[in-house]
Design an enzyme around this catalytic site. Sequence first.
Site, PDB file in Angstrom:
ATOM      1  N   HIS A  37      38.415  38.244  24.140  1.00  0.00           N
ATOM      2  CA  HIS A  37      38.300  39.433  23.288  1.00  0.00           C
ATOM      3  C   HIS A  37      37.918  39.053  21.856  1.00  0.00           C
ATOM      4  O   HIS A  37      37.113  39.739  21.212  1.00  0.00           O
ATOM      5  CB  HIS A  37      39.629  40.192  23.257  1.00  0.00           C
ATOM      6  CG  HIS A  37      40.041  40.775  24.566  1.00  0.00           C
ATOM      7  ND1 HIS A  37      41.056  40.256  25.322  1.00  0.00           N
ATOM      8  CD2 HIS A  37      39.573  41.849  25.260  1.00  0.00           C
ATOM      9  CE1 HIS A  37      41.210  40.981  26.410  1.00  0.00           C
ATOM     10  NE2 HIS A  37      40.320  41.949  26.406  1.00  0.00           N
ATOM     11  N   GLN A  61      41.072  54.518  34.816  1.00  0.00           N
ATOM     12  CA  GLN A  61      40.417  53.414  35.514  1.00  0.00           C
ATOM     13  C   GLN A  61      41.376  52.581  36.360  1.00  0.00           C
ATOM     14  O   GLN A  61      40.983  51.546  36.888  1.00  0.00           O
ATOM     15  CB  GLN A  61      39.654  52.530  34.536  1.00  0.00           C
ATOM     16  CG  GLN A  61      40.496  51.766  33.545  1.00  0.00           C
ATOM     17  CD  GLN A  61      39.643  51.156  32.444  1.00  0.00           C
ATOM     18  OE1 GLN A  61      39.133  51.878  31.577  1.00  0.00           O
ATOM     19  NE2 GLN A  61      39.466  49.841  32.466  1.00  0.00           N
ATOM     20  N   LYS A 151      32.065  38.976  31.663  1.00  0.00           N
ATOM     21  CA  LYS A 151      32.919  38.746  32.835  1.00  0.00           C
ATOM     22  C   LYS A 151      32.918  39.975  33.738  1.00  0.00           C
ATOM     23  O   LYS A 151      32.864  39.858  34.959  1.00  0.00           O
ATOM     24  CB  LYS A 151      34.347  38.404  32.423  1.00  0.00           C
ATOM     25  CG  LYS A 151      35.240  38.077  33.624  1.00  0.00           C
ATOM     26  CD  LYS A 151      36.661  37.785  33.227  1.00  0.00           C
ATOM     27  CE  LYS A 151      37.437  39.068  33.008  1.00  0.00           C
ATOM     28  NZ  LYS A 151      37.704  39.795  34.284  1.00  0.00           N
ATOM     29  N   SER A 188      43.114  39.282  31.048  1.00  0.00           N
ATOM     30  CA  SER A 188      44.476  39.741  30.799  1.00  0.00           C
ATOM     31  C   SER A 188      45.328  39.650  32.060  1.00  0.00           C
ATOM     32  O   SER A 188      46.550  39.496  31.990  1.00  0.00           O
ATOM     33  CB  SER A 188      44.452  41.187  30.289  1.00  0.00           C
ATOM     34  OG  SER A 188      43.732  41.275  29.075  1.00  0.00           O
ATOM     35  N   ARG A 189      44.702  39.724  33.223  1.00  0.00           N
ATOM     36  CA  ARG A 189      45.444  39.683  34.485  1.00  0.00           C
ATOM     37  C   ARG A 189      45.874  38.274  34.879  1.00  0.00           C
ATOM     38  O   ARG A 189      46.653  38.116  35.823  1.00  0.00           O
ATOM     39  CB  ARG A 189      44.608  40.321  35.598  1.00  0.00           C
ATOM     40  CG  ARG A 189      44.326  41.791  35.353  1.00  0.00           C
ATOM     41  CD  ARG A 189      43.463  42.406  36.438  1.00  0.00           C
ATOM     42  NE  ARG A 189      43.082  43.760  36.085  1.00  0.00           N
ATOM     43  CZ  ARG A 189      43.801  44.843  36.348  1.00  0.00           C
ATOM     44  NH1 ARG A 189      44.966  44.717  36.958  1.00  0.00           N
ATOM     45  NH2 ARG A 189      43.380  46.046  35.996  1.00  0.00           N
TER      46      ARG A 189
END
Length: 286
Positions: A37, A61, A151, A188-189
Amino acid sequence: MQTVHTRAALAAALDPWRRAGERIALVPTMGNLHAGHLALVRRARAEADRVVATIFVNPLQFDRPEDLAAYPRTLEADAAALAGAGVDLLFAPAEQEVYPRGRDGVTRVEVPGLGDELEGAHRPGHFIGVATVVCKLFAMTRPDVAVFGEKDFQQLLIIRTMNADLDLGVRVLSEPTVREPDGLAMSSRNGYLGPEDRARAPALHAALRALAGALERGERDFPALEQAARSQIEAAGLRPEYVSLRRRQDLDLPGPGDRELVILAAAWCGPARLIDNLPVDLPPSG
């Protein structure tokens, strides 16, 4: 860095910049930020006079309510990181501010075709949620430039298509995927990965690199190469959902003359669903 939470405060902060003729760049995020980010922020900083970042965990989403509830909210740490990276304005609205009539009644934006396969097939409605919130953020901020990561390659093409089809007039830029030293795409996952799953996770990128290497050596049996990559991912203990070789410009299946391709893949690694992609330029035939 100024932080605002309402559309009225956002408009009040943006107005003097617009009147001064300053270029505004937008970096939309859902928070839980990482180095990828911040690379988007650096690109935005280089492209504009003012940088606006948004943090909004968009309910439209998410496929499952439990995933929405579990998504990490780290606003204080995220705000500090954005301020350190040179963001001028952070817009962090509540859901009611973005969807004042409620999420069920909101007008939705759909990019047909491009949003229906690959990620769209495995996550029905996901890209409608993405396109809707990005369209609203473009309308609220009216940026000159917006920066997204590569990504989420299919998402990037959907946003570019929406921007062009709806004449939104935003210059949509992209930044390459930022990776960990072992090749895992930053996400983030990734925080959902335990130690054993984290050790297995780089196998997804390794399989894409192996497929790319085969293409660069001249192999052209695309279905066999995709299957070999899926088998490599499975052998590492992951559960692949798809590995697909597509034309980079529009994600159509490649024809004999196409040279600018992209490999896209998704796989489960323990509790985390990982996605990745790798661009490939085929050498000229003959």
